[in-house]
Design a protein around this motif. Sequence first.
Motif, mmCIF file in Angstrom:
data_model
loop_
_atom_site.group_PDB
_atom_site.id
_atom_site.type_symbol
_atom_site.label_atom_id
_atom_site.label_comp_id
_atom_site.label_asym_id
_atom_site.label_seq_id
_atom_site.Cartn_x
_atom_site.Cartn_y
_atom_site.Cartn_z
ATOM 1 N N GLU A 21 7.756 -50.885 102.387
ATOM 2 C CA GLU A 21 8.168 -50.159 103.591
ATOM 3 C C GLU A 21 7.203 -49.236 104.268
ATOM 4 O O GLU A 21 7.420 -48.780 105.411
ATOM 5 N N ARG A 22 6.095 -49.093 103.613
ATOM 6 C CA ARG A 22 4.736 -48.265 104.367
ATOM 7 C C ARG A 22 3.983 -49.130 105.143
ATOM 8 O O ARG A 22 3.169 -48.735 105.902
ATOM 9 N N GLY A 23 4.003 -50.465 105.003
ATOM 10 C CA GLY A 23 2.902 -50.988 105.670
ATOM 11 C C GLY A 23 2.964 -52.658 105.314
ATOM 12 O O GLY A 23 3.746 -53.226 104.562
ATOM 13 N N SER A 73 7.009 -55.390 91.208
ATOM 14 C CA SER A 73 7.287 -53.833 91.262
ATOM 15 C C SER A 73 6.131 -52.903 91.135
ATOM 16 O O SER A 73 5.699 -52.013 91.734
ATOM 17 N N ASP A 74 5.132 -53.667 90.442
ATOM 18 C CA ASP A 74 3.609 -53.112 90.004
ATOM 19 C C ASP A 74 2.917 -52.987 91.500
ATOM 20 O O ASP A 74 2.266 -52.314 91.750
ATOM 21 N N ALA A 75 3.136 -54.357 91.892
ATOM 22 C CA ALA A 75 2.400 -54.525 93.128
ATOM 23 C C ALA A 75 2.756 -53.627 94.285
ATOM 24 O O ALA A 75 2.010 -52.947 95.062
ATOM 25 N N ILE A 76 4.085 -53.442 94.395
ATOM 26 C CA ILE A 76 4.620 -52.603 95.546
ATOM 27 C C ILE A 76 4.054 -51.118 95.104
ATOM 28 O O ILE A 76 3.713 -50.462 96.320
ATOM 29 N N ARG A 77 4.299 -50.575 94.224
ATOM 30 C CA ARG A 77 3.792 -49.248 93.737
ATOM 31 C C ARG A 77 2.563 -49.153 94.236
ATOM 32 O O ARG A 77 2.222 -48.036 94.909
#
Length: 325
Positions: free
Chosen positions: A58-60, A168-172
Motif C-alpha cells: 500500500e506504500r509503493g 507477510s515478512d516481505a510486505i513488512r
Amino acid sequence: MPNTAPELELDAYLRLNRASIAEWLAAIRELSGCDDIDCSLFEGSGHQVGALSTLTTERGRLICLYAAEGMEITGCRATEPVFLLPRAGNPEIATRDEPWQYLSGLALAWPEDRFRLRLTPRSRVLIVRLEPDFSAPVVPDASDVSLSNYEELITCYLHRAPFFRDDSDAIRLTNDLFLNLTRSPVKSDFTCQCPKLDRRLLRAIEKIRYEPGWDFNLQELASHSGVSERNLYYLMKRETGMTPYRLYQRNRLLRVRQRLVDCQCDVPHISWYAADAGFSHLGRFAALYREHFGELPSETVQWRRNLQGSGAGKQIVEEPDLMLS
C-alpha cells in the motif's frame, strides 16, 4: 522445462520472463500506470526481450527490470518521485532535454521529469515508486542530502530480500523501506551496515540454491559447509532469520514459480511442476505457495495470460487450486 530466469532482485516476485516485446510493453504500462510508455530495441528478434519482478504494497511498488536485449524505454513520466538504482550492466538515463548519462548510482526522477532509460543487454535496473499518499513529507532534494544514504537503505533491503520468510515478512520489510525513504532528510551520518554472510553459510546457501536435484539432508549440508549440524542451524537462523529447511523449502517453491511464469501452454500443469519439485501433497503445496508469494499458483499463470490477451475472462481450472480449502 528447465528454469531459465536470470539472477534477478526480488526473484520471489518474478512476473515475466522470456517476454515478447508486446508482453514487455503491456507489463511496463500496467505496473507504471503510464499508458504512453514505449520501448524500442537496438537489435535482436524481440521474441525474448527480458524479465521483470515486482512487489507491491500500500506504500509503493518495487520493479526490477532485466533487459535480455538492448533497448530504450521512453515516455516515463513519474506522477510521484521515483528512485532508479542500477544493479547490473551499463544503463543510461536522460531527463527532460538533458543528454544521456550513465546511471552509475541511485537517481531520483521528479514528477516534472520525463525520463528515458537506455538498457544494454543483461542490464538490471530497480525502480522504486512511492504511492501518492505515502510520499509525504518529502523525498530528498539532491541539494539537501546525498542520495548515497538512500542508496544504502535500498541496498541493505536487497541484501535481506533473498531471505524473506514469507509474503507477510516481505510486505513488512518493504513497507519499512518505503517509510525510511520518506523520512526527510536521512541524516548525513546515517549508516546501514549490511553484514557479509559467513563463508561457511554461503556454501550451504549455494548448495540449496543451485542444486535443484538435491534432497534435504541437514547432516550432509553441514558436512558440505564445514560446520556441525547444530552450528549450521543457529548460524543460518541468526544471519538470515530462516532455518536451513525453511530456505530449502522456499527455493523449491521458487523453482515452481519460475516454471509457472514461463508457462505459455493452454493448460498449465501445476501439479506436475509441484511434484517435480518434491511436493507430494498438492493441497499443502498450494497453501505454502500462497504463504510465500501472496497468491495462488493459478494466479501467477493468469497474470501473464492477461498480458497476452488470451486469458481475459478465462480462469485456470486445472485442479481448483489443488484442493486448497
